[in-house]
Design an enzyme around this catalytic site. Structure first.
Site, PDB file in Angstrom:
ATOM      1  N   HIS A 165       0.847  -1.198   0.000  1.00 60.38           N
ATOM      2  CA  HIS A 165       0.000   0.000   0.000  1.00 60.38           C
ATOM      3  C   HIS A 165       0.879   1.243   0.000  1.00 60.38           C
ATOM      4  O   HIS A 165       1.532   1.554   0.983  1.00 60.38           O
ATOM      5  CB  HIS A 165      -0.918  -0.014   1.226  1.00 60.38           C
ATOM      6  CG  HIS A 165      -1.806   1.178   1.301  1.00 60.38           C
ATOM      7  ND1 HIS A 165      -2.855   1.374   0.434  1.00 60.38           N
ATOM      8  CD2 HIS A 165      -1.790   2.278   2.109  1.00 60.38           C
ATOM      9  CE1 HIS A 165      -3.463   2.515   0.721  1.00 60.38           C
ATOM     10  NE2 HIS A 165      -2.830   3.086   1.724  1.00 60.38           N
ATOM     11  N   ASP A 167       1.089   5.193  -0.253  1.00 54.92           N
ATOM     12  CA  ASP A 167       0.367   6.462  -0.186  1.00 54.92           C
ATOM     13  C   ASP A 167       1.121   7.536  -0.975  1.00 54.92           C
ATOM     14  O   ASP A 167       2.262   7.849  -0.631  1.00 54.92           O
ATOM     15  CB  ASP A 167       0.266   6.932   1.277  1.00 54.92           C
ATOM     16  CG  ASP A 167      -0.640   6.036   2.102  1.00 54.92           C
ATOM     17  OD1 ASP A 167      -1.767   5.779   1.656  1.00 54.92           O
ATOM     18  OD2 ASP A 167      -0.228   5.596   3.193  1.00 54.92           O
ATOM     19  N   ASP A 279      -8.029   1.642   2.154  1.00 55.78           N
ATOM     20  CA  ASP A 279      -7.599   2.558   3.212  1.00 55.78           C
ATOM     21  C   ASP A 279      -8.462   3.809   3.380  1.00 55.78           C
ATOM     22  O   ASP A 279      -8.374   4.463   4.417  1.00 55.78           O
ATOM     23  CB  ASP A 279      -6.127   2.949   3.005  1.00 55.78           C
ATOM     24  CG  ASP A 279      -5.470   3.443   4.290  1.00 55.78           C
ATOM     25  OD1 ASP A 279      -5.983   3.119   5.378  1.00 55.78           O
ATOM     26  OD2 ASP A 279      -4.453   4.159   4.212  1.00 55.78           O
ATOM     27  N   ASP A 416       1.619  -1.044   4.466  1.00 58.29           N
ATOM     28  CA  ASP A 416       2.128   0.193   3.874  1.00 58.29           C
ATOM     29  C   ASP A 416       3.577   0.000   3.415  1.00 58.29           C
ATOM     30  O   ASP A 416       4.436  -0.398   4.199  1.00 58.29           O
ATOM     31  CB  ASP A 416       2.073   1.327   4.905  1.00 58.29           C
ATOM     32  CG  ASP A 416       0.645   1.711   5.239  1.00 58.29           C
ATOM     33  OD1 ASP A 416      -0.281   0.991   4.807  1.00 58.29           O
ATOM     34  OD2 ASP A 416       0.450   2.715   5.950  1.00 58.29           O
ATOM     35  N   HIS A 558      -6.302   9.565  -0.352  1.00 56.01           N
ATOM     36  CA  HIS A 558      -6.970   9.561   0.946  1.00 56.01           C
ATOM     37  C   HIS A 558      -6.137  10.156   2.097  1.00 56.01           C
ATOM     38  O   HIS A 558      -6.578  10.089   3.243  1.00 56.01           O
ATOM     39  CB  HIS A 558      -7.455   8.146   1.291  1.00 56.01           C
ATOM     40  CG  HIS A 558      -6.377   7.105   1.262  1.00 56.01           C
ATOM     41  ND1 HIS A 558      -6.095   6.356   0.148  1.00 56.01           N
ATOM     42  CD2 HIS A 558      -5.495   6.702   2.197  1.00 56.01           C
ATOM     43  CE1 HIS A 558      -5.096   5.530   0.395  1.00 56.01           C
ATOM     44  NE2 HIS A 558      -4.713   5.722   1.641  1.00 56.01           N
TER      45      HIS A 558
HETATM   46 ZN   LIG Z   1      -3.242   4.848   2.734  1.00 55.67          ZN
END
Ligand SMILES: [Zn+2]
Length: 1162
Positions: A165, A167, A279, A416, A558
């Site tokens: 994951h 970000d 998420d 993550d 997000h």
């Molecule tokens: Zn995230």
């Protein structure tokens, strides 16, 4: 002491009055003769009364005027409808008082409910928080025992799905993450998958992937391409980011998907088919619709309320068919898998027993990470312990399978930024493979485990599921809670400044896309010299559009629009939004002047080869954090009689009659339309909020020039500001000002503001326009709205309050108790009155609030503009709310207040929101991206608040609605960002309040249910108008003025009127016209038929925008020139839905249809 600074000019006192009278006369040539005759009669009486008063008292003219103004203050001020310019005003204006029910042919009323088995709202309403045995979902209520017999009959299939994951911005910026983490992760994936053919991987974020791809060499690209082609690397969702689902607005959601989906198609020939949204902090049913419409057949969601999850798990309903509330036929049903347990991380995904799963979280062997595992370290798998290890893991898998129906389970492996190091990847793959090999070769487990992608899982699960096994569910998953009383309703408002900036950019980019595509279409019929000029410029502009698309897309992440990143990351996002705004603006000005001047030799000769730069956009910023436009139209030094051109760009598919404003540096001006007629104008002060001392000040140099315009759909319309020697009071009036609780200072500071400002004692007052009379309290706050037509009154009280909190951060909101009203004993109030608009401005601590009411026959005449300028920079732990008390409307027969209201999901549909008395107050706060409705329980009236930015909206135990404006939190809230929210800015928010009065016989009560509500067509159009403001193109500088040299003589062309032979139906919105391939002149035409009430069009006019409903039927050749052909595609422009070329199409209510527009080379 609060102070209000101004000067007072007696000269203008007289002029203001005289101008007012003349304007009144002037206005009387409007279309409704009877009305005007009455008004002129009353005006004449008023003037003669005043004259006799003056002569009786013998007061000087100036003093006399003051008396008169006092008199006018007591009556409803000025009821002057405006005369419009010649653009079909008389033809288009539909007289008021027509109540129109929408004909059946235009609106098939489907059943009242979606027919789903489960409504999420009901799960919240029945939530028994008191009996939840722990503040966590893994309650003892679930029986995890498994029956070995059942697995003998049907083997357990386990898909282990490696993922990482990533970000695009959170604790580090997007670029920092890429350099330090993601680049290596993608390299590792290629290397490790090549080592063993059974290994697979699923990847979501295309913003990161595209960066890797741009940097990769040919060899790396070829290897990645081979892995993708063989299905071993699968792109899941493949959006530019994994977007937030609460604060996001339809335009950007669709756009970031198009950008990501096309990147993998263009470069790797890949198409994503399964979606992955693990998420975002709460999940929206709009996302399910958009994915379905883009050709996805399955999706995964994760963050839902722990008690909702527990309930669904106990009923084996974690896999369901997600049905839209408005779609009882289920045409858009989406198969959805809700992940079990608290998070998408390995330690939560292997089974219900976290300490056991920690032992199989092999990534931790390399990282040494202990988070969430309290001493339960991963255990290396060896030939000696593999039997015991396998049994332990299979036990977890079998337990997990008891809450799903298919005997196939998905086990996500990763968290993550997983697979960052070679060591980590090796531990994860090799340890798991030892267990897989052991289990698969020992039939007594009755279990088969393999690596798989997300689509591998869904394929297998569907082969084991019968359609009758799958329940239908409707509703959304807000507001999310992960444990105890921790509700994620803070992020609906965190970093409000950037939520606002996002919405401005969405509208700007949409406007840029459309005008750029129009210019590309138009060039087809242009002469070669001009066409060649444009082609060169277009390539450069296309590059800028792409940057703007990607920056906007990135912010939908997000941790972007949610406001949940670290401070430096927020600054980085701000810079990107600012650059995108500048690029989109440039595309608009360049495309606009091409459309205006094409065919004009000026365009070719004088300004070749590249940029003309005749225009600037009025709302242009100097820095990411600045809030005001810097551009004005210089008139002070313009010779009397000379004019400056201002062009208005309407990017919407309907005509707009509207009152607009631009800044000028002289009050001595008139405004003319292109035919040389004067249009009504009003000069008003430009207020400057001095928030350090909370005083209001007049800008000494600039004035707001408000005037009435009329623009066709998709057009550029010229207006001219004409300089005059002295105040031009025939067509241009000047606002009259009244001030309460203000210390008057006749000072040096504003030597020539020219406004008459009358100090009055605090008192209640009224403002009115053609449709409404608004009543205000002594504190300047709205109390009620009276409909002039029906004489009915809605009590709508506005006030401001602050939650004084001591907990909560970027994610979480803990109100603790009721908010404290802002001190409002005697706030400074300034009332401006005029014939085009009137405005109240009130100054409280932390907020400058203003309300504007317009004398316009357009949508803005039906809407009450509410603006707030918020400054929490000097506060600590404050959450500021604008409170709406419309409880009168919500009272049921027994006197109880029905504590239900409605907010939109992503600007796409409305969702019912309830006050949950058994849950903490923070559970009754919801996302409000663009609209909030308070529906009268008897169905006879409604108040809608349209919003030009995302915010949280809550309902209190009393039934008040709290619209959150900004928040400042001094502490972290334990969700990883490890800081408070202390980087507040001076933050504007804008709303339109639309009251609607219905006739009960129209049955509007049936439009609202406990699950959803349908707005009226007019209200939907008002929402679009607020969120897609007309764009004013001002002269860039005098030397480049396009129409320089015209003195008093108005040039003939009125502007660019688009290609539309006929307008789009009232309820069809042009969501985008997005150029996909510049060379081939290909663009995606995206049309959204709004979901609206089938019972009533609106309270008054059908819609004041000269359109008609046509049952969603559109002749596409009317939208563009005949040079183009259309084929239907999925919403992301990836899947061709029909080979046939479309000419006349029909869009169903609520649906979004997409067409690829190509040059017809026949
Ligand atoms: Zn995230």
């Amino acid at each position: 002491m609060k102070r209000f600074l101004f000067i007072r000019c007696k000269y203008f006192t007289v002029l203001a009055f005289v101008g007012c009278c003349l304007t009144f006369m002037f206005s009387s040539s409007g279309n409704d003769e009877k009305l005007y005759r009455n008004r002129i009669a009353s005006l004449t009486r008023m003037v003669s009364d005043m004259q006799s008063l003056l002569s009786r008292t013998g007061l000087s003219a100036v003093v006399g005027m003051e008396v008169v103004i006092e008199t006018t203050a007591k009556i409803d001020f000025l009821l002057v409808a405006t005369e419009f310019d010649s653009l079909d005003y008389r033809d288009s204006y539909i007289a008021p008082n027509i109540r129109a029910a929408i004909g059946k042919e235009n609106c098939v009323i489907e059943s009242e409910t979606s027919g789903a088995d489960i409504q999420v709202v009901d799960l919240y309403r029945n939530m028994d928080i008191a009996s939840a045995q722990s503040g966590h979902w893994m309650d003892k209520a679930i029986n995890w025992t498994w029956d070995s017999e059942s697995f003998k009959q049907r083997k357990l299939e386990v898909i282990m799905m490696p993922h990482s994951h990533n970000d695009p911005g959170w604790l580090k910026t997007f670029e920092q993450y890429f350099e330090q983490d993601t680049n290596g992760i993608l390299n590792n994936i290629v290397n490790f998958l090549e080592q063993k053919e059974t290994r697979k991987f699923s990847w979501a974020e295309i913003s990161f992937f595209s960066m890797w791809w741009e940097r990769a060499n040919d060899n790396q690209r070829a290897r990645m391409k081979a892995l993708v082609a063989s299905g071993r690397v699968e792109f899941i969702t493949a959006g530019w980011v994994m977007e937030d689902e609460a604060n996001t607005y339809l335009y950007a959601m669709v756009d970031q998907m198009i950008e990501g989906n096309h990147f993998i198609k263009d470069h790797l020939g890949a198409k994503a088919k399964s979606a992955w949204s693990i998420d975002p902090f709460g999940q929206s049913s709009t996302v399910a619709y958009l994915r379905k419409r883009m050709g996805f057949s399955n999706m995964v969601i994760q963050r839902t309320h722990y008690l909702v999850k527990k309930y669904l798990a106990s009923k084996k309903n974690l896999e369901f068919s997600w049905r839209q509330n408005w779609d009882p036929r289920g045409d858009n049903d989406m198969f959805t898998h809700m992940m079990t347990f608290s998070s998408y991380c390995t330690l939560d995904q292997c089974g219900p027993d976290k300490p056991t799963c920690c032992q199989f979280d092999f990534a931790r062997m390399a990282s040494g990470q202990t988070w969430g595992c309290q001493g339960n370290k991963p255990v290396v798998v060896t030939p000696y312990n593999v039997a015991e290890r396998s049994a332990k893991l299979v036990d977890q898998f079998k337990k997990k399978s008891t809450i799903y129906r298919s005997n196939v389970i998905l086990v996500a492996v990763g968290q993550d930024f997983s697979f960052r190091t070679v060591g980590e990847a090796r531990h994860v793959f090799e340890n798991n493979e030892m267990i897989m090999d052991f289990v698969n070769s020992h039939p007594e487990f009755n279990t088969h485990i393999k690596w798989g992608t997300l689509s591998d899982y869904f394929e297998l699960a569907h082969s084991r599921l019968r359609p009758s096994d799958i329940p239908h569910l409707s509703g959304d998953f807000f507001t999310y809670s992960d444990r105890n009383d921790d509700y994620w309703s803070g992020y609906f408002t965190s970093r409000a400044f950037f939520k606002k900036l996002d919405r401005i950019l969405e509208s700007r980019l949409r406007s840029a896309e459309i005008i750029f595509s129009m210019a590309n279409m138009f060039v087809q019929s242009d002469n070669n010299a001009v066409a060649n000029l444009w082609e060169g410029l277009a390539t450069e502009l296309m590059g800028k559009l792409t940057v703007a698309r990607r920056h906007l897309g990135l912010f939908q992440h997000h941790d972007g629009i949610t406001g949940t990143s670290r401070d430096p990351v927020v600054i980085d996002y701000g810079k990107k939004l600012f650059q995108a705004l500048a690029f989109a603006s440039e595309v608009i000005t360049q495309s606009g002047q091409y459309l205006l001047l094409s065919g004009d030799p000026l365009y070719v000769s004088k300004h070749a080869p590249k940029t003309l730069e005749a225009f600037v956009i009025d709302e242009s910023r100097t820095a990411p954090e600045s809030i005001e436009g810097i551009h004005f139209v210089p008139m002070k030094n313009t010779k009397a009689g000379k004019m400056k051109e201002v062009v208005f760009y309407n990017s919407l598919g309907f005509q707009r009659q509207q009152i607009v404003s631009v800044l000028v540096d002289s009050p001595n001006v008139e405004v003319q339309c292109h035919k040389g007629f004067n249009v009504h104008a009003q000069i008003a002060p430009k207020w400057m909020a001095e928030t350090s001392s909370w005083t209001i000040e007049l800008d000494p140099n600039l004035y707001e020039l408000w005037f009435t315009i009329n623009t066709k759909p998709l057009s550029l319309t010229r207006y001219f500001i004409v300089a005059r020697k002295k105040p031009a009071r025939k067509a241009t009036s000047i606002s009259t000002l009244y001030a309460m609780n203000v210390v008057k200072e006749v000072g040096e500071k504003f030597p020539a503001s020219g406004f008459q400002i009358e100090n009055t004692e605090p008192k209640e007052f009224k403002l009115s326009n053609y449709h409404y009379i608004l009543s205000f309290g002594e504190n300047g706050l709205l109390k009620s709205i009276k409909d002039r037509n029906t004489e009915r009154v809605i009590n709508v009280g506005l006030s401001f309050a602050a939650y004084h909190v001591n907990r909560g951060g970027a994610y979480l909101f803990y109100p603790g108790g009721p908010p404290k009203p802002l001190p409002s004993l005697a706030p400074p109030v300034v009332v401006e009155k005029g014939h085009l608009f009137s405005r109240v401005t009130v100054m409280f601590d932390n907020v400058m609030h203003s309300i504007r009411i317009m004398n316009s026959p357009g949508l803005d005449g039906y809407s009450i503009a509410v603006s707030n300028l918020v400054d929490l920079r000097k506060t600590s732990n404050r959450e500021l709310t604008m409170r709406i008390d419309a409880t009168d409307l919500m009272k049921m027969d027994d006197g109880e207040v029905k504590k239900t209201f409605y907010t939109d999901l992503n600007g796409f549909q409305m969702q019912a929101r309830h006050y949950h008395s058994q849950l903490p107050l923070q559970a009754s706060f919801y996302p409000m991206p663009s609209q909030m409705i308070i529906n009268g329980v008897k169905g006879s009236a409604r108040v809608t608040l349209h919003s030009a930015q995302s915010a949280g909206a809550g309902i209190t135990p009393e039934g008040f609605i709290d619209i959150m404006l900004d928040r400042r939190l001094m502490q972290d809230d334990g969700r990883g960002v490890q800081q408070g929210v202390k980087d507040n800015k001076l933050t504007p928010n804008d709303f339109w309040l639309v009251p609607e009065f219905f006739d009960n016989s129209l049955g509007t009560a049936r439009d609202a249910s406990d699950y959803a509500i349908k707005p009226t067509v007019m209200s939907q159009q008002a929402n679009l108008a607020l969120n897609n403001p007309l764009i004013a193109l001002l002269p860039a500088d005098d030397s480049k003025q396009v129409n320089e040299g015209h003195s008093g003589k108005v040039p003939s062309p009125g502007g660019f009127q688009g290609q539309a032979k006929s307008y789009l139906p009232c309820d069809v919105h042009l969501l985008n016209l997005r150029t996909m391939n510049l060379e081939e002149k290909e663009a995606l035409l995206i049309l959204h038929r709004l979901g609206h009430s089938c019972r009533v069009a609106s309270s008054g006019n059908l819609v004041p925008t000269n359109c008609s409903l046509n049952n969603g039927i559109i002749d596409l050749t009317n939208v563009t020139k005949d040079l183009f052909k259309f084929t239907e595609y999925s919403l992301n422009g990836i899947h061709n839905l029909s080979e046939a070329h479309q000419k006349t199409i029909q869009i169903n209510p609520f649906e979004i249809n997409t067409y690829l527009m190509q040059l017809d080379k026949k």
